[in-house]
Design a protein around this motif. Structure first.
Motif, PDB file in Angstrom:
ATOM      1  N   MET A 184     -11.806  15.317  23.981  1.00  0.00           N
ATOM      2  CA  MET A 184     -11.628  13.980  23.409  1.00  0.00           C
ATOM      3  C   MET A 184     -12.231  12.878  24.274  1.00  0.00           C
ATOM      4  O   MET A 184     -12.328  11.737  23.836  1.00  0.00           O
ATOM      5  CB  MET A 184     -10.146  13.692  23.158  1.00  0.00           C
ATOM      6  N   TRP A 185     -12.618  13.189  25.514  1.00  0.00           N
ATOM      7  CA  TRP A 185     -13.432  12.228  26.272  1.00  0.00           C
ATOM      8  C   TRP A 185     -14.705  11.931  25.484  1.00  0.00           C
ATOM      9  O   TRP A 185     -15.260  10.839  25.551  1.00  0.00           O
ATOM     10  CB  TRP A 185     -13.843  12.804  27.612  1.00  0.00           C
ATOM     11  N   TRP A 186     -15.217  12.924  24.781  1.00  0.00           N
ATOM     12  CA  TRP A 186     -16.555  12.882  24.209  1.00  0.00           C
ATOM     13  C   TRP A 186     -16.580  12.489  22.745  1.00  0.00           C
ATOM     14  O   TRP A 186     -17.381  11.660  22.331  1.00  0.00           O
ATOM     15  CB  TRP A 186     -17.238  14.251  24.358  1.00  0.00           C
ATOM     16  N   THR A 187     -15.755  13.129  21.918  1.00  0.00           N
ATOM     17  CA  THR A 187     -15.864  12.915  20.479  1.00  0.00           C
ATOM     18  C   THR A 187     -14.538  13.183  19.790  1.00  0.00           C
ATOM     19  O   THR A 187     -13.714  13.955  20.289  1.00  0.00           O
ATOM     20  CB  THR A 187     -16.954  13.825  19.867  1.00  0.00           C
ATOM     21  N   THR A 188     -14.342  12.557  18.658  1.00  0.00           N
ATOM     22  CA  THR A 188     -13.163  12.795  17.839  1.00  0.00           C
ATOM     23  C   THR A 188     -13.470  13.789  16.721  1.00  0.00           C
ATOM     24  O   THR A 188     -12.643  14.003  15.833  1.00  0.00           O
ATOM     25  CB  THR A 188     -12.675  11.482  17.195  1.00  0.00           C
ATOM     26  N   ALA A 189     -14.637  14.398  16.757  1.00  0.00           N
ATOM     27  CA  ALA A 189     -15.094  15.229  15.648  1.00  0.00           C
ATOM     28  C   ALA A 189     -14.892  16.717  15.932  1.00  0.00           C
ATOM     29  O   ALA A 189     -14.634  17.136  17.062  1.00  0.00           O
ATOM     30  CB  ALA A 189     -16.574  14.969  15.373  1.00  0.00           C
ATOM     31  N   GLN A 190     -15.062  17.499  14.862  1.00  0.00           N
ATOM     32  CA  GLN A 190     -15.168  18.956  14.912  1.00  0.00           C
ATOM     33  C   GLN A 190     -14.003  19.637  15.612  1.00  0.00           C
ATOM     34  O   GLN A 190     -14.177  20.277  16.642  1.00  0.00           O
ATOM     35  CB  GLN A 190     -16.479  19.359  15.605  1.00  0.00           C
ATOM     36  N   PRO A 191     -12.789  19.563  15.067  1.00  0.00           N
ATOM     37  CA  PRO A 191     -11.693  20.340  15.641  1.00  0.00           C
ATOM     38  C   PRO A 191     -11.854  21.823  15.336  1.00  0.00           C
ATOM     39  O   PRO A 191     -12.575  22.186  14.402  1.00  0.00           O
ATOM     40  CB  PRO A 191     -10.456  19.785  14.927  1.00  0.00           C
ATOM     41  N   PRO A 192     -11.201  22.717  16.096  1.00  0.00           N
ATOM     42  CA  PRO A 192     -11.285  24.142  15.779  1.00  0.00           C
ATOM     43  C   PRO A 192     -10.695  24.418  14.401  1.00  0.00           C
ATOM     44  O   PRO A 192      -9.854  23.680  13.907  1.00  0.00           O
ATOM     45  CB  PRO A 192     -10.446  24.803  16.880  1.00  0.00           C
ATOM     46  N   GLU A 193     -11.151  25.499  13.794  1.00  0.00           N
ATOM     47  CA  GLU A 193     -10.686  25.844  12.458  1.00  0.00           C
ATOM     48  C   GLU A 193      -9.179  26.062  12.457  1.00  0.00           C
ATOM     49  O   GLU A 193      -8.630  26.747  13.325  1.00  0.00           O
ATOM     50  CB  GLU A 193     -11.398  27.110  11.975  1.00  0.00           C
ATOM     51  N   GLY A 194      -8.522  25.451  11.497  1.00  0.00           N
ATOM     52  CA  GLY A 194      -7.087  25.637  11.365  1.00  0.00           C
ATOM     53  C   GLY A 194      -6.247  24.631  12.117  1.00  0.00           C
ATOM     54  O   GLY A 194      -5.029  24.702  12.081  1.00  0.00           O
ATOM     55  N   THR A 195      -6.866  23.656  12.803  1.00  0.00           N
ATOM     56  CA  THR A 195      -6.102  22.638  13.518  1.00  0.00           C
ATOM     57  C   THR A 195      -6.326  21.282  12.870  1.00  0.00           C
ATOM     58  O   THR A 195      -7.327  21.059  12.193  1.00  0.00           O
ATOM     59  CB  THR A 195      -6.511  22.555  15.003  1.00  0.00           C
ATOM     60  N   ALA A 196      -5.378  20.393  13.086  1.00  0.00           N
ATOM     61  CA  ALA A 196      -5.497  19.049  12.533  1.00  0.00           C
ATOM     62  C   ALA A 196      -6.564  18.258  13.288  1.00  0.00           C
ATOM     63  O   ALA A 196      -6.822  18.527  14.465  1.00  0.00           O
ATOM     64  CB  ALA A 196      -4.155  18.330  12.622  1.00  0.00           C
ATOM     65  N   PRO A 197      -7.210  17.285  12.641  1.00  0.00           N
ATOM     66  CA  PRO A 197      -8.191  16.454  13.345  1.00  0.00           C
ATOM     67  C   PRO A 197      -7.531  15.713  14.502  1.00  0.00           C
ATOM     68  O   PRO A 197      -6.375  15.303  14.412  1.00  0.00           O
ATOM     69  CB  PRO A 197      -8.670  15.481  12.268  1.00  0.00           C
ATOM     70  N   PRO A 198      -8.245  15.545  15.628  1.00  0.00           N
ATOM     71  CA  PRO A 198      -7.668  14.813  16.751  1.00  0.00           C
ATOM     72  C   PRO A 198      -7.527  13.340  16.425  1.00  0.00           C
ATOM     73  O   PRO A 198      -8.213  12.834  15.529  1.00  0.00           O
ATOM     74  CB  PRO A 198      -8.684  15.031  17.878  1.00  0.00           C
ATOM     75  N   PRO A 199      -6.635  12.648  17.112  1.00  0.00           N
ATOM     76  CA  PRO A 199      -6.486  11.221  16.849  1.00  0.00           C
ATOM     77  C   PRO A 199      -7.714  10.443  17.312  1.00  0.00           C
ATOM     78  O   PRO A 199      -8.470  10.901  18.154  1.00  0.00           O
ATOM     79  CB  PRO A 199      -5.251  10.841  17.672  1.00  0.00           C
ATOM     80  N   GLY A 200      -7.877   9.268  16.779  1.00  0.00           N
ATOM     81  CA  GLY A 200      -8.990   8.424  17.200  1.00  0.00           C
ATOM     82  C   GLY A 200      -9.738   7.843  16.016  1.00  0.00           C
ATOM     83  O   GLY A 200      -9.992   8.534  15.033  1.00  0.00           O
ATOM     84  N   ARG A 201     -10.062   6.561  16.105  1.00  0.00           N
ATOM     85  CA  ARG A 201     -10.869   5.901  15.080  1.00  0.00           C
ATOM     86  C   ARG A 201     -12.328   6.024  15.487  1.00  0.00           C
ATOM     87  O   ARG A 201     -12.716   5.548  16.566  1.00  0.00           O
ATOM     88  CB  ARG A 201     -10.451   4.450  14.946  1.00  0.00           C
ATOM     89  N   PRO A 202     -13.157   6.650  14.666  1.00  0.00           N
ATOM     90  CA  PRO A 202     -14.516   7.010  15.081  1.00  0.00           C
ATOM     91  C   PRO A 202     -15.349   5.865  15.634  1.00  0.00           C
ATOM     92  O   PRO A 202     -15.969   6.006  16.702  1.00  0.00           O
ATOM     93  CB  PRO A 202     -15.123   7.601  13.807  1.00  0.00           C
ATOM     94  N   TRP A 203     -15.399   4.719  14.942  1.00  0.00           N
ATOM     95  CA  TRP A 203     -16.261   3.634  15.413  1.00  0.00           C
ATOM     96  C   TRP A 203     -15.736   3.038  16.708  1.00  0.00           C
ATOM     97  O   TRP A 203     -16.516   2.703  17.616  1.00  0.00           O
ATOM     98  CB  TRP A 203     -16.386   2.553  14.344  1.00  0.00           C
TER      99      TRP A 203
END
Length: 248
Positions: A184-203
């Protein structure tokens, strides 16, 4: 300044560690493609992995080796006799590292956008515009972190200590959030399959990454504590505020 920046860009571009990124990605793709196929979604994910996983690690160490070459060759005293001051040389080094890596990130994101436009990618694969905006900042951020390690931890293994500290720090900090992930230092995208998206507003996360890159560059350039405090404290405060807001 321009000549120094171009020289540092050339030194980074010709470093063999940088060229391990395409070698590893292409080798892994050649071995994996025989069983999983190579459709648009596959290449979309491959570019993402190159920008967010393999790329930052090798870029971190390559930039550190380039930035620390004068110290290892004991040429720092010779550089002090040149017309350019130490901060000016470091700014040129920071720009020479960050700008070509930013360009590489933009090329990768452009390729991902073309794949998304030209093909009907699955919704769980395609990233949002805000998530794509984060990706070009990851490689320059890793490069600037390598420069910072060369300046602040000028001994063998210093960059490895910084890498381990950043990874452990992410594990400790972000695991406190629901669906928090170590990258999550790097990106809020692409969580592993089967997990909820990480928190964070993309912009807002993209702005947060830009702030982290600026903080690393300023901390590498200014060795004088007073100047570092005057210059870096407002930038750090703004970055922390944006980082806090994007998690709300």
């Amino acid at each position: 300044m321009t000549a120094l920046t171009l020289r540092e860009s050339y030194r980074l571009a010709r470093h063999p560690v940088i060229w391990l990124i395409p070698v590893i990605v292409l080798t892994a793709s050649a071995l994996d493609g025989a069983t999983n196929g190579r459709g648009p979604a596959y290449w979309y994910d491959t570019i993402f992995i190159a920008l967010t996983f393999f790329g930052p690690i090798f870029t971190l160490f390559a930039a550190n080796l380039v930035a620390g070459s004068a110290r290892r060759s004991r040429a720092e005293e010779m550089l002090q006799a040149t017309p350019a001051s130490d901060p000016a040389r470091t700014w040129a080094m920071a720009l020479g590292i960050a700008l070509p890596l930013l360009a590489a990130g933009l090329i990768g994101v452009g390729a991902m956008a073309l794949l998304d436009t030209g093909y009907d990618l699955p919704p769980d694969v395609a990233l949002s515009p805000g998530e794509l905006a984060q990706l070009p900042l990851i490689l320059p951020g890793a490069g600037l972190l390598g420069l910072l390690a060369a300046r602040r931890l000028p001994f063998t293994g210093g960059v490895l200590i910084m890498f381990v500290a950043a990874t452990i720090g992410a594990l400790v900090l972000f695991r406190r959030f629901d669906a928090g992930l170590w990258w999550m230092w790097w990106t809020t995208a692409q969580p592993p399959e089967g997990t909820a998206p990480p928190p964070g507003r993309p912009w807002l996360h993209a702005a947060y990454l830009a702030g982290l890159c600026t903080c690393a560059a300023v901390a590498a350039v200014h060795r004088d504590r007073r100047r570092l405090l005057l210059t870096g404290a407002p930038i750090l405060a703004a970055t922390l505020i944006v980082g806090w807001l994007q998690l709300r």
